[in-house]
Write an enzyme that holds these catalytic residues in place. Structure first.
Site, PDB file in Angstrom:
ATOM      1  CG  HIS A 246       8.189  11.516  -0.420  1.00 28.41           C
ATOM      2  ND1 HIS A 246       7.872  11.440  -1.764  1.00 28.41           N
ATOM      3  CD2 HIS A 246       7.759  10.351   0.109  1.00 28.41           C
ATOM      4  CE1 HIS A 246       7.292  10.268  -2.016  1.00 28.41           C
ATOM      5  NE2 HIS A 246       7.195   9.595  -0.896  1.00 28.41           N
ATOM      6  CD  GLU A 290      10.559   8.138  -0.207  1.00 25.65           C
ATOM      7  OE1 GLU A 290      10.488   7.177   0.565  1.00 25.65           O
ATOM      8  OE2 GLU A 290      10.149   8.086  -1.385  1.00 25.65           O
TER       9      GLU A 290
HETATM   10 ZN   LIG Z   1       6.569   7.663  -0.487  1.00 24.94          ZN
END
Ligand SMILES: [Zn+2]
Length: 496
Positions: A246, A290
């Site tokens: 991410h 995320e």
């Molecule tokens: Zn992370």
């Protein structure tokens, strides 16, 4: 960080000489610590170029990150690069609290409304989960409640119903309290604070002298953000290895271990791969948002899931979120369920074995970490795609046994800068970073060559997915504090 490998790839593409077939050894040999460090420095430079010094989704430094990744991958000529946009509600901002004129530790709860309140602190009875817990003097004043029993959102809604001007929730265990109200609602301005501060505020109330001023400046806005997806032009696109990391950080810091390490690790493997021919296509995924609940990967999988044909092309998904924690452990997602009884879709056990064998062959000791879906592999599990990954630890303290195995310090968190301003380039374990990126290279070379070690998904897969999903949900609801992944603190904090 890109010059040598990209130049090699471009010159070879230009001269049309057949490239060597990828091998684990050859791909690993192209992983270089210099490039991992310079890539991490680049991400930190993006963050520090702006006053917020972070890379939260939708912010300028995050968009710079996205553009950088897409640009580097596009420039290789080896990948089809796409940028997938989606819209999500962002929550951020800042708050200040003074009690009897002294500045006091607190942090705003995600999705809190803005507002300013001043007056005496009012202690709510019990845990504030019942409207009857709120005394009449709550009206117009700032309520104080301990964490526990019910979600923060319930406390904030009850405080609002009782006419409170604002709410302070203090932790019931050691450590700062960063939580979320889970979304928009009829709430009062709400902040969290640590246990010691909460106890000091209780004493002040008992002494009859707790005059407080709380100011919450919340930002709540819809933001467009982007996943970057780069798939090899070559290879079998009906049998794809996907892997991801991410690209966003939390608001508190630049996010260089979490998850700059995964981002730069897989980017370097992607650049190295351009020197080789492959059998199976490889799809590198760079997820946004995320930290706000796996939003980018969830959106991506929701789109993929519209076509059973597209879904079936993805044979495996590998996740790399925090691979260079300063006080690290070598942890592998427990895909076979042997340690945590949360079994992944068919093939997940074999992926776990691949990583286990890699650590073993290098003379390193590993441990299992719960396969609970608390990073971007979760949405892949939900649609029955075999998954796996590694993790070097977050806020949980290392045990004595862990210190014996991996060195570092017992009783210190795997990453003491987790979700803090100190998650910067000076606090990476470079040995773990280099080793784990070579592990990524090994996995990519292995599956880009063949999926023979993974069983084909069968018609039974869907059923086993449903079962494992139910088990994971039960696990996540019932076990708040294993701390196997950083997202957990956010999810746990919603619950109580
Ligand atoms: Zn992370």
């Amino acid at each position: 960080m890109k010059t040598t490998h990209i130049a090699a790839a471009l010159s070879c593409a230009a001269c049309a000489i057949a490239q060597d077939f990828v091998t684990s050894k050859a791909l690993q040999s192209l992983v270089s610590l210099d490039e991992l460090v310079s890539g991490s420095q680049q991400l930190q430079d993006f963050a520090y170029a702006y006053p917020d010094r972070n890379r939260v989704f939708g912010g300028q430094a995050h968009n710079d990150t996205i553009n950088f990744l897409a640009g580097v991958l596009e420039e290789t000529g080896y990948y089809d690069v796409s940028i997938q946009s989606f819209l999500e509600l962002y929550s951020g901002g800042n708050s200040t609290l003074t009690v009897n004129g002294a500045a006091t530790n607190e942090s705003l709860m995600t999705y809190t409304p803005s507002g300013t309140a001043s007056g005496p602190l009012v202690l709510v009875n019990n845990l504030g989960c019942d409207p009857a817990d709120y005394p009449a003097e709550t009206e117009g004043n700032i309520a104080l409640i301990s964490r526990g029993e019910c979600p923060f959102a319930a406390k904030s809604a009850n405080a609002a119903a009782a006419g409170a001007a604002a709410l302070i929730i203090y932790n019931n265990v050691e450590g700062a309290l960063a939580g979320t109200l889970g979304g928009l609602g009829d709430y009062v301005p709400t902040v969290g604070t640590d246990l010691a501060t909460g106890e000091a505020l209780l004493s002040a109330i008992q002494n009859g002298t707790a005059n407080a001023v709380l100011e919450v400046n919340a930002i709540l806005e819809n933001r467009t953000t982007y996943n970057v997806i780069a798939e090899t032009k070559s290879g079998d696109h009906g049998n794809v290895l996907a892997l991801g990391a991410h690209t966003d950080s939390v608001e508190a810091g630049p996010g260089i271990n979490d998850d700059g390490s995964g981002t730069i690790g897989i980017l370097n493997v992607a650049i190295g791969l351009t020197n080789f021919t492959i059998n199976n296509a490889v799809r590198f995924c760079f997820w946004s948002a995320e930290e706000y609940g796996l939003l980018g990967s969830t959106y991506y999988v929701s789109q993929l899931n519209k076509s059973s044909e597209e879904l079936a092309k993805v044979r495996a998904y590998l996740n790399f979120d925090m691979i260079a924690s300063p006080n690290y452990a070598y942890l592998i997602y427990d895909g076979d369920g042997s340690a945590f009884n949360l079994t992944g879709p068919i093939g997940s056990a074999q992926i776990e074995t691949l990583f286990e064998d890699y650590y073993t062959s290098a003379g390193k000791t590993y441990n299992a970490t719960a396969f609970d879906g608390r990073s971007d592999y979760g949405p892949f599990l939900d649609v029955g795609i075999a998954a796996g990954g590694i993790f070097t630890g977050a806020e949980v303290p290392k045990t004595e046994e862990g210190q014996d195995i991996w060195g570092g310090l017992e009783d210190l968190a795997y990453d003491e800068n987790y979700h803090q301003a100190g998650d910067n380039i000076f606090n990476l374990a470079l040995d773990a970073f280099l080793f784990n990126t070579k592990l990524v290279a090994h996995a990519v070379a292995t599956y880009a060559t063949s999926f023979d070690s993974l069983p084909m998904p069968t018609s039974m897969t869907k059923r086993s997915v449903e079962l494992s999903k139910v088990k994971r949900q039960a696990y996540n609801g019932g076990h708040g504090s294993h701390g196997k992944h950083h997202c957990q603190s956010k999810h746990e904090a919603v619950m109580r």
